[in-house]
Design a protein around this motif. Structure first.
Motif, PDB file in Angstrom:
ATOM      1  N   ARG A  58     -11.188 -69.568  22.545  1.00  0.00           N
ATOM      2  CA  ARG A  58     -11.064 -68.115  22.388  1.00  0.00           C
ATOM      3  C   ARG A  58     -10.517 -67.797  21.004  1.00  0.00           C
ATOM      4  O   ARG A  58      -9.564 -68.429  20.542  1.00  0.00           O
ATOM      5  N   VAL A  59     -11.128 -66.817  20.344  1.00  0.00           N
ATOM      6  CA  VAL A  59     -10.651 -66.321  19.063  1.00  0.00           C
ATOM      7  C   VAL A  59     -10.064 -64.934  19.326  1.00  0.00           C
ATOM      8  O   VAL A  59     -10.697 -64.100  19.966  1.00  0.00           O
ATOM      9  N   GLU A  60      -8.859 -64.726  18.834  1.00  0.00           N
ATOM     10  CA  GLU A  60      -8.197 -63.441  19.029  1.00  0.00           C
ATOM     11  C   GLU A  60      -7.733 -62.906  17.688  1.00  0.00           C
ATOM     12  O   GLU A  60      -7.164 -63.636  16.877  1.00  0.00           O
ATOM     13  N   VAL A  61      -7.998 -61.627  17.458  1.00  0.00           N
ATOM     14  CA  VAL A  61      -7.557 -60.938  16.254  1.00  0.00           C
ATOM     15  C   VAL A  61      -6.696 -59.765  16.712  1.00  0.00           C
ATOM     16  O   VAL A  61      -7.081 -59.012  17.599  1.00  0.00           O
ATOM     17  N   ARG A  62      -5.528 -59.655  16.107  1.00  0.00           N
ATOM     18  CA  ARG A  62      -4.643 -58.520  16.400  1.00  0.00           C
ATOM     19  C   ARG A  62      -4.394 -57.764  15.103  1.00  0.00           C
ATOM     20  O   ARG A  62      -4.080 -58.369  14.086  1.00  0.00           O
ATOM     21  N   LEU A  63      -4.552 -56.450  15.178  1.00  0.00           N
ATOM     22  CA  LEU A  63      -4.333 -55.572  14.033  1.00  0.00           C
ATOM     23  C   LEU A  63      -3.212 -54.596  14.366  1.00  0.00           C
ATOM     24  O   LEU A  63      -3.135 -54.115  15.493  1.00  0.00           O
ATOM     25  N   LEU A  64      -2.391 -54.305  13.385  1.00  0.00           N
ATOM     26  CA  LEU A  64      -1.340 -53.315  13.557  1.00  0.00           C
ATOM     27  C   LEU A  64      -1.283 -52.464  12.302  1.00  0.00           C
ATOM     28  O   LEU A  64      -1.276 -53.000  11.188  1.00  0.00           O
ATOM     29  N   GLU A  65      -1.274 -51.159  12.484  1.00  0.00           N
ATOM     30  CA  GLU A  65      -1.079 -50.219  11.398  1.00  0.00           C
ATOM     31  C   GLU A  65       0.049 -49.303  11.805  1.00  0.00           C
ATOM     32  O   GLU A  65       0.081 -48.826  12.945  1.00  0.00           O
ATOM     33  N   SER A  66       0.994 -49.074  10.891  1.00  0.00           N
ATOM     34  CA  SER A  66       2.071 -48.146  11.218  1.00  0.00           C
ATOM     35  C   SER A  66       2.489 -47.360   9.989  1.00  0.00           C
ATOM     36  O   SER A  66       2.363 -47.830   8.857  1.00  0.00           O
ATOM     37  N   LEU A  67       2.976 -46.162  10.241  1.00  0.00           N
ATOM     38  CA  LEU A  67       3.511 -45.307   9.200  1.00  0.00           C
ATOM     39  C   LEU A  67       4.805 -44.724   9.730  1.00  0.00           C
ATOM     40  O   LEU A  67       4.835 -44.127  10.813  1.00  0.00           O
ATOM     41  N   SER A  68       5.885 -44.919   8.977  1.00  0.00           N
ATOM     42  CA  SER A  68       7.158 -44.302   9.353  1.00  0.00           C
ATOM     43  C   SER A  68       7.617 -43.402   8.220  1.00  0.00           C
ATOM     44  O   SER A  68       7.435 -43.724   7.041  1.00  0.00           O
ATOM     45  N   LEU A  69       8.165 -42.258   8.584  1.00  0.00           N
ATOM     46  CA  LEU A  69       8.674 -41.287   7.623  1.00  0.00           C
ATOM     47  C   LEU A  69      10.119 -40.980   7.973  1.00  0.00           C
ATOM     48  O   LEU A  69      10.453 -40.824   9.158  1.00  0.00           O
ATOM     49  N   GLU A  70      10.966 -40.899   6.946  1.00  0.00           N
ATOM     50  CA  GLU A  70      12.377 -40.615   7.167  1.00  0.00           C
ATOM     51  C   GLU A  70      12.862 -39.626   6.117  1.00  0.00           C
ATOM     52  O   GLU A  70      12.627 -39.810   4.918  1.00  0.00           O
ATOM     53  N   LEU A  71      13.536 -38.590   6.568  1.00  0.00           N
ATOM     54  CA  LEU A  71      14.085 -37.568   5.687  1.00  0.00           C
ATOM     55  C   LEU A  71      15.394 -38.064   5.095  1.00  0.00           C
ATOM     56  O   LEU A  71      16.278 -38.526   5.819  1.00  0.00           O
ATOM     57  N   LYS A  72      15.507 -37.974   3.767  1.00  0.00           N
ATOM     58  CA  LYS A  72      16.729 -38.329   3.051  1.00  0.00           C
ATOM     59  C   LYS A  72      17.248 -37.045   2.413  1.00  0.00           C
ATOM     60  O   LYS A  72      16.602 -36.504   1.514  1.00  0.00           O
ATOM     61  N   LYS A  73      18.384 -36.541   2.885  1.00  0.00           N
ATOM     62  CA  LYS A  73      18.927 -35.282   2.375  1.00  0.00           C
ATOM     63  C   LYS A  73      19.458 -35.478   0.958  1.00  0.00           C
ATOM     64  O   LYS A  73      20.169 -36.440   0.684  1.00  0.00           O
ATOM     65  N   GLY A  74      19.091 -34.542   0.056  1.00  0.00           N
ATOM     66  CA  GLY A  74      19.556 -34.597  -1.333  1.00  0.00           C
ATOM     67  C   GLY A  74      19.002 -35.818  -2.055  1.00  0.00           C
ATOM     68  O   GLY A  74      18.079 -36.476  -1.597  1.00  0.00           O
TER      69      GLY A  74
END
Length: 194
Positions: free
Chosen positions: A86-102
């Protein structure tokens, strides 16, 4: 050919041919001043034929479609692959956003790539992860269009913010830290002994 290019070429040939059966899932999380979106895909197929002279594998997805893939010389332990594996391919895409005050004014962009492949003698496998982290200044907040404008290291970007509570927290002079990751892993699992 470097490992990351080898994995990318293999992955594109598998996906574009539709040979692998796919399972996918998406997740979205939002907290005050933070948000993350992730998408994962798992593709799987069975090796139905091998041409050792050309290093060509014929893979059949669970959907019945077959696709031929050439495993270049960078693919270690090719000789261990057998019909029925068996051949298995796993893909992951992620985007995280964080507010930094000042803190507006110092904008950055950091790109990184990490790759790994199977040790000699082990089952064929490989992984590749690329990430980009950007720190950008908030230069405009538009409540009417529910959007913000960011200025990064080399360009400006407009983002739509659908959540009014999130938008209320963002002010000109703040910064947004964004991290984008895309990763893939490929592994071969031997067929069970009969």
């Amino acid at each position: 050919m470097p490992l990351n290019k080898t994995l990318s070429v293999l992955l594109l040939s598998l996906i574009s041919g539709g040979a692998l059966a796919a399972e996918a899932g998406t997740a979205f999380i939002a907290l005050p001043g933070k948000a993350m979106l992730a998408d994962a895909v798992r593709l799987a197929a069975t090796v139905t034929a091998i041409d050792p002279a050309t290093r060509t594998l014929t893979l059949q997805g669970d959907n019945g479609q077959a696709r031929q893939v050439v495993a270049g010389p960078e693919v270690r332990n090719f000789a261990q692959i057998k019909v029925g594996d068996r051949v298995e391919v796993r893909l992951l895409e992620s985007l995280s956003l964080e507010l930094k005050k000042g803190g507006a004014g110092v904008r950055t962009r950091v790109d990184s790539v990490e790759a790994a492949r199977a040790e000699d003698g082990s089952a064929p496998a490989g992984a590749l992860a690329r990430s980009t982290t950007v720190l950008a200044d908030v230069i405009k907040v538009d409540a009417k269009t529910h959007s913000i404008e960011l200025k990064g290291v080399s360009r400006k970007l407009k983002l739509k913010i659908d959540n009014p509570e999130q938008l209320k927290q963002i002010q000109v002079g703040d910064q947004i830290k964004g991290t984008y990751i895309d990763a893939l892993g490929i592994s071969v699992t031997p067929q069970p002994a009969k």
